[in-house]
Scaffold this motif. Structure first.
Motif, PDB file in Angstrom:
ATOM      1  N   ILE A   1       0.848  -1.192   0.000  1.00  0.00           N
ATOM      2  CA  ILE A   1       0.000   0.000   0.000  1.00  0.00           C
ATOM      3  C   ILE A   1       0.886   1.245   0.000  1.00  0.00           C
ATOM      4  CG2 ILE A   1      -1.742   1.326   1.256  1.00  0.00           C
ATOM      5  CD1 ILE A   1      -2.810  -1.269   2.376  1.00  0.00           C
ATOM      6  N   LEU A   2       0.578   2.171  -0.898  1.00  0.00           N
ATOM      7  CA  LEU A   2       1.277   3.453  -0.980  1.00  0.00           C
ATOM      8  C   LEU A   2       0.257   4.561  -0.793  1.00  0.00           C
ATOM      9  CD1 LEU A   2       3.739   5.255  -1.634  1.00  0.00           C
ATOM     10  CD2 LEU A   2       3.113   5.042  -4.057  1.00  0.00           C
ATOM     11  N   ILE A   3       0.470   5.392   0.219  1.00  0.00           N
ATOM     12  CA  ILE A   3      -0.427   6.516   0.504  1.00  0.00           C
ATOM     13  C   ILE A   3       0.358   7.802   0.319  1.00  0.00           C
ATOM     14  CG2 ILE A   3      -1.912   7.608   2.215  1.00  0.00           C
ATOM     15  CD1 ILE A   3      -2.245   4.861   3.527  1.00  0.00           C
ATOM     16  N   ILE A   4      -0.054   8.607  -0.650  1.00  0.00           N
ATOM     17  CA  ILE A   4       0.618   9.874  -0.954  1.00  0.00           C
ATOM     18  C   ILE A   4      -0.144  11.006  -0.275  1.00  0.00           C
ATOM     19  CG2 ILE A   4       1.109  11.517  -2.807  1.00  0.00           C
ATOM     20  CD1 ILE A   4       1.652   9.107  -4.626  1.00  0.00           C
ATOM     21  N   CYS A   5       0.566  11.799   0.517  1.00  0.00           N
ATOM     22  CA  CYS A   5      -0.042  12.904   1.260  1.00  0.00           C
ATOM     23  C   CYS A   5       0.548  14.227   0.776  1.00  0.00           C
ATOM     24  CB  CYS A   5       0.194  12.743   2.760  1.00  0.00           C
ATOM     25  SG  CYS A   5      -0.480  11.208   3.448  1.00  0.00           S
ATOM     26  N   GLU A   6      -0.285  15.047   0.184  1.00  0.00           N
ATOM     27  CA  GLU A   6       0.134  16.339  -0.335  1.00  0.00           C
ATOM     28  C   GLU A   6      -0.793  17.420   0.211  1.00  0.00           C
ATOM     29  OE1 GLU A   6       2.717  17.177  -2.113  1.00  0.00           O
ATOM     30  OE2 GLU A   6       3.474  15.249  -2.829  1.00  0.00           O
ATOM     31  N   GLY A   7      -0.384  18.667   0.056  1.00  0.00           N
ATOM     32  CA  GLY A   7      -1.223  19.776   0.497  1.00  0.00           C
ATOM     33  C   GLY A   7      -0.390  20.993   0.805  1.00  0.00           C
TER      34      GLY A   7
ATOM     35  N   LEU B   1      -3.060   5.328  -3.103  1.00  0.00           N
ATOM     36  CA  LEU B   1      -4.059   6.290  -2.656  1.00  0.00           C
ATOM     37  C   LEU B   1      -3.410   7.665  -2.578  1.00  0.00           C
ATOM     38  CD1 LEU B   1      -5.702   4.206   0.225  1.00  0.00           C
ATOM     39  CD2 LEU B   1      -6.639   4.609  -2.052  1.00  0.00           C
ATOM     40  N   LYS B   2      -4.067   8.681  -3.164  1.00  0.00           N
ATOM     41  CA  LYS B   2      -3.482  10.025  -3.224  1.00  0.00           C
ATOM     42  C   LYS B   2      -4.435  11.026  -2.547  1.00  0.00           C
ATOM     43  CE  LYS B   2      -3.072  10.181  -7.748  1.00  0.00           C
ATOM     44  NZ  LYS B   2      -2.645  10.255  -9.169  1.00  0.00           N
ATOM     45  N   TYR B   3      -3.897  11.715  -1.529  1.00  0.00           N
ATOM     46  CA  TYR B   3      -4.714  12.651  -0.758  1.00  0.00           C
ATOM     47  C   TYR B   3      -4.128  14.058  -0.816  1.00  0.00           C
ATOM     48  CZ  TYR B   3      -7.127   8.610   1.116  1.00  0.00           C
ATOM     49  OH  TYR B   3      -7.855   7.455   1.229  1.00  0.00           O
ATOM     50  N   TRP B   4      -5.016  15.021  -1.035  1.00  0.00           N
ATOM     51  CA  TRP B   4      -4.652  16.436  -0.953  1.00  0.00           C
ATOM     52  C   TRP B   4      -5.364  17.024   0.256  1.00  0.00           C
ATOM     53  CZ3 TRP B   4      -1.374  19.850  -3.273  1.00  0.00           C
ATOM     54  CH2 TRP B   4      -1.574  21.200  -2.991  1.00  0.00           C
ATOM     55  N   PHE B   5      -4.587  17.561   1.202  1.00  0.00           N
ATOM     56  CA  PHE B   5      -5.144  18.152   2.414  1.00  0.00           C
ATOM     57  C   PHE B   5      -5.319  19.650   2.187  1.00  0.00           C
ATOM     58  CE2 PHE B   5      -3.060  14.231   3.539  1.00  0.00           C
ATOM     59  CZ  PHE B   5      -4.032  13.611   4.289  1.00  0.00           C
ATOM     60  N   SER B   6      -6.571  20.089   2.308  1.00  0.00           N
ATOM     61  CA  SER B   6      -6.948  21.435   1.890  1.00  0.00           C
ATOM     62  C   SER B   6      -7.346  22.297   3.083  1.00  0.00           C
ATOM     63  CB  SER B   6      -8.125  21.339   0.908  1.00  0.00           C
ATOM     64  OG  SER B   6      -8.590  22.617   0.539  1.00  0.00           O
ATOM     65  N   ILE B   7      -6.831  23.515   3.119  1.00  0.00           N
ATOM     66  CA  ILE B   7      -7.253  24.498   4.123  1.00  0.00           C
ATOM     67  C   ILE B   7      -7.510  25.830   3.425  1.00  0.00           C
ATOM     68  CG2 ILE B   7      -6.112  23.486   6.136  1.00  0.00           C
ATOM     69  CD1 ILE B   7      -3.829  25.494   5.720  1.00  0.00           C
TER      70      ILE B   7
ATOM     71  N   GLU C   1      -4.283  22.339 -12.004  1.00  0.00           N
ATOM     72  CA  GLU C   1      -3.775  21.635 -13.187  1.00  0.00           C
ATOM     73  C   GLU C   1      -3.282  20.243 -12.815  1.00  0.00           C
ATOM     74  OE1 GLU C   1      -0.716  22.045 -16.982  1.00  0.00           O
ATOM     75  OE2 GLU C   1      -0.777  23.648 -15.478  1.00  0.00           O
ATOM     76  N   MET C   2      -2.671  20.119 -11.633  1.00  0.00           N
ATOM     77  CA  MET C   2      -2.202  18.812 -11.173  1.00  0.00           C
ATOM     78  C   MET C   2      -3.373  17.834 -11.048  1.00  0.00           C
ATOM     79  SD  MET C   2      -0.253  17.842  -7.615  1.00  0.00           S
ATOM     80  CE  MET C   2      -1.762  17.890  -6.640  1.00  0.00           C
ATOM     81  N   PHE C   3      -4.476  18.277 -10.456  1.00  0.00           N
ATOM     82  CA  PHE C   3      -5.659  17.422 -10.351  1.00  0.00           C
ATOM     83  C   PHE C   3      -6.147  17.005 -11.735  1.00  0.00           C
ATOM     84  CE2 PHE C   3      -7.143  19.407  -6.059  1.00  0.00           C
ATOM     85  CZ  PHE C   3      -6.200  18.649  -5.397  1.00  0.00           C
ATOM     86  N   GLU C   4      -6.211  17.980 -12.633  1.00  0.00           N
ATOM     87  CA  GLU C   4      -6.759  17.736 -13.962  1.00  0.00           C
ATOM     88  C   GLU C   4      -5.923  16.730 -14.749  1.00  0.00           C
ATOM     89  OE1 GLU C   4      -7.831  20.255 -18.040  1.00  0.00           O
ATOM     90  OE2 GLU C   4      -7.257  21.311 -16.205  1.00  0.00           O
TER      91      GLU C   4
ATOM     92  N   GLU D   1      -7.654   4.652 -11.956  1.00  0.00           N
ATOM     93  CA  GLU D   1      -6.943   3.706 -11.090  1.00  0.00           C
ATOM     94  C   GLU D   1      -6.312   4.376  -9.870  1.00  0.00           C
ATOM     95  OE1 GLU D   1      -5.922   2.399 -15.400  1.00  0.00           O
ATOM     96  OE2 GLU D   1      -6.540   4.219 -14.349  1.00  0.00           O
ATOM     97  N   ALA D   2      -6.038   5.671  -9.979  1.00  0.00           N
ATOM     98  CA  ALA D   2      -5.412   6.403  -8.866  1.00  0.00           C
ATOM     99  C   ALA D   2      -5.890   7.849  -8.859  1.00  0.00           C
ATOM    100  CB  ALA D   2      -3.885   6.341  -8.980  1.00  0.00           C
ATOM    101  N   PRO D   3      -7.151   8.063  -8.454  1.00  0.00           N
ATOM    102  CA  PRO D   3      -7.679   9.432  -8.418  1.00  0.00           C
ATOM    103  C   PRO D   3      -7.161  10.214  -7.218  1.00  0.00           C
ATOM    104  CG  PRO D   3      -9.305   7.902  -7.567  1.00  0.00           C
ATOM    105  CD  PRO D   3      -8.143   7.066  -8.028  1.00  0.00           C
ATOM    106  N   TRP D   4      -7.292  11.525  -7.300  1.00  0.00           N
ATOM    107  CA  TRP D   4      -7.002  12.368  -6.144  1.00  0.00           C
ATOM    108  C   TRP D   4      -8.236  12.430  -5.246  1.00  0.00           C
ATOM    109  CZ3 TRP D   4      -2.638  14.162  -4.196  1.00  0.00           C
ATOM    110  CH2 TRP D   4      -1.515  14.281  -5.021  1.00  0.00           C
ATOM    111  N   TYR D   5      -7.993  12.466  -3.941  1.00  0.00           N
ATOM    112  CA  TYR D   5      -9.058  12.672  -2.966  1.00  0.00           C
ATOM    113  C   TYR D   5      -8.691  13.896  -2.130  1.00  0.00           C
ATOM    114  CZ  TYR D   5     -10.241   7.832  -4.130  1.00  0.00           C
ATOM    115  OH  TYR D   5     -10.560   6.678  -4.794  1.00  0.00           O
ATOM    116  N   ILE D   6      -9.632  14.820  -1.991  1.00  0.00           N
ATOM    117  CA  ILE D   6      -9.398  16.047  -1.222  1.00  0.00           C
ATOM    118  C   ILE D   6      -9.968  15.885   0.182  1.00  0.00           C
ATOM    119  CG2 ILE D   6      -9.868  18.528  -1.071  1.00  0.00           C
ATOM    120  CD1 ILE D   6     -10.112  18.536  -4.129  1.00  0.00           C
ATOM    121  N   VAL D   7      -9.135  16.151   1.172  1.00  0.00           N
ATOM    122  CA  VAL D   7      -9.556  16.090   2.576  1.00  0.00           C
ATOM    123  C   VAL D   7      -9.586  17.508   3.121  1.00  0.00           C
ATOM    124  CG1 VAL D   7      -9.121  15.093   4.851  1.00  0.00           C
ATOM    125  CG2 VAL D   7      -8.353  13.875   2.798  1.00  0.00           C
ATOM    126  N   GLU D   8     -10.748  17.966   3.528  1.00  0.00           N
ATOM    127  CA  GLU D   8     -10.864  19.311   4.096  1.00  0.00           C
ATOM    128  C   GLU D   8     -10.220  19.328   5.480  1.00  0.00           C
ATOM    129  OE1 GLU D   8     -14.924  20.519   3.950  1.00  0.00           O
ATOM    130  OE2 GLU D   8     -14.898  20.791   1.770  1.00  0.00           O
TER     131      GLU D   8
END
Length: 304
Positions: A79-85, A185-191, A233-236, A242-249
């Motif tokens: 399992i690979l979990i990518i955390c960006e934000g 799994l790819k997550y973008w943490f948004s504030i 643009e990165m999201f687009e 197979e590996a969508p972005w998920y946004i976490v508020e």
């Protein structure tokens, strides 16, 4: 406590007591903040998740993470979990809660420093490859190869040609990982803009958190809108089935942590692995054994 009386309620109470230290830490650091910032925090926290709901769900989810860990080991899964934000968006806090009670030999965190001169001359993805999960491992990237689409692009550390090459390569690179059996799994943490302003100000005023604020963070604050454009643009260009972005508020850190953990567990078809009951063996005593007296200078001084 007698074994017969040690039920789930007792376990939960003990775990909550241990976990409350984070709340106390926040209370102790508050006097170091200015009156204006303390008032802003009180106003903000009025709408945040209450502690009882947070801790009970956190412990439940961490218990599920242990089940996921056991399933990963038993099935040799990867399992690979990518955390960006954005800076101060709460990535580190989420990662800490995910891995807090897990086996570090199974779940590990990768947070790479800036690339060396040698790494700058390599294929861009090369320095990340050695850290990818093997069978029976969960790897969380605290920032990843998506640096090229974000900070490197906005701060001018990568040319337009390098950024475009990244966009052309990254989806195929991730498809290769998926074809090899890696769950990505790819997550973008948004504030919000206002929340980042508040958190940066807290770091400035709290001497225990000033190390978290770098010159790059301050420059990124100026370039908020450029980061927004780069993120969009990165999201687009890098979100695919197979590996969508998920946004976490992330304005509420407690909700952010729980929501991300719930989502990770929902995206992996794991199940509980049965374990044999562990029986503590009796200690062996040797009648002629005498324990040696060790010199005092081997012991850590009892300051407390």
């Amino acid at each position: 406590m007698a074994k017969d009386n040690y039920n789930e309620k007792d376990w939960l109470a003990l775990e909550i007591e241990e976990t409350l230290e984070e709340m106390f830490e926040t209370e102790f650091s508050e006097p170091m903040l200015s009156p204006e910032l303390r008032e802003a925090l009180r106003t903000r926290n009025a709408n945040h998740l209450d502690n009882q709901t947070y801790y009970r769900n956190l412990l439940r989810l961490q218990s599920e993470m242990i089940k996921l860990q056991d399933w990963v080991v038993a099935n040799n899964a990867k399992i690979l979990i990518i955390c960006e934000g954005r800076d101060s968006a709460g990535k580190g806090g989420v990662i800490k809660r995910i891995t807090q009670r897990m086996d570090p030999r199974v779940a590990r965190v990768v947070a790479l420093p800036k690339p060396s001169e040698r790494e700058l001359s390599q294929w861009y993805f090369q320095r990340y490859v050695p850290h990818l999960p093997a069978g029976g491992e969960i790897v969380l990237f605290d920032r990843s190869w998506y640096n090229r689409a974000g900070v490197e692009r906005v701060m001018g550390f990568a040319s337009d040609e390098q950024v475009e090459q990244f966009f052309q390569d990254v989806t195929e690179f991730e498809r290769m990982l998926i074809r090899s059996g890696v769950i990505v799994l790819k997550y973008w943490f948004s504030i919000t803009d206002e929340e980042q302003q508040l958190r940066f100000q807290m770091r400035i005023e709290d001497p225990m958190k000033q190390w978290k604020l770098s010159p790059i963070d301050l420059e990124a604050r100026i370039r908020w809108e450029q980061y927004t454009t780069a993120k969009e643009e990165m999201f687009e260009r890098t979100s695919f089935p197979e590996a969508p972005w998920y946004i976490v508020e992330g304005n509420d850190k407690k909700r952010e942590r729980l929501n991300c953990m719930e989502h990770i567990l929902s995206k992996i078809n794991y199940h509980e692995i049965p374990h044999e009951k562990v029986t503590l063996p009796k200690r062996v005593f040797k009648p002629n054994y005498e324990r040696r007296v060790l010199p005092d200078d081997l012991y850590v001084p009892k300051v407390y």
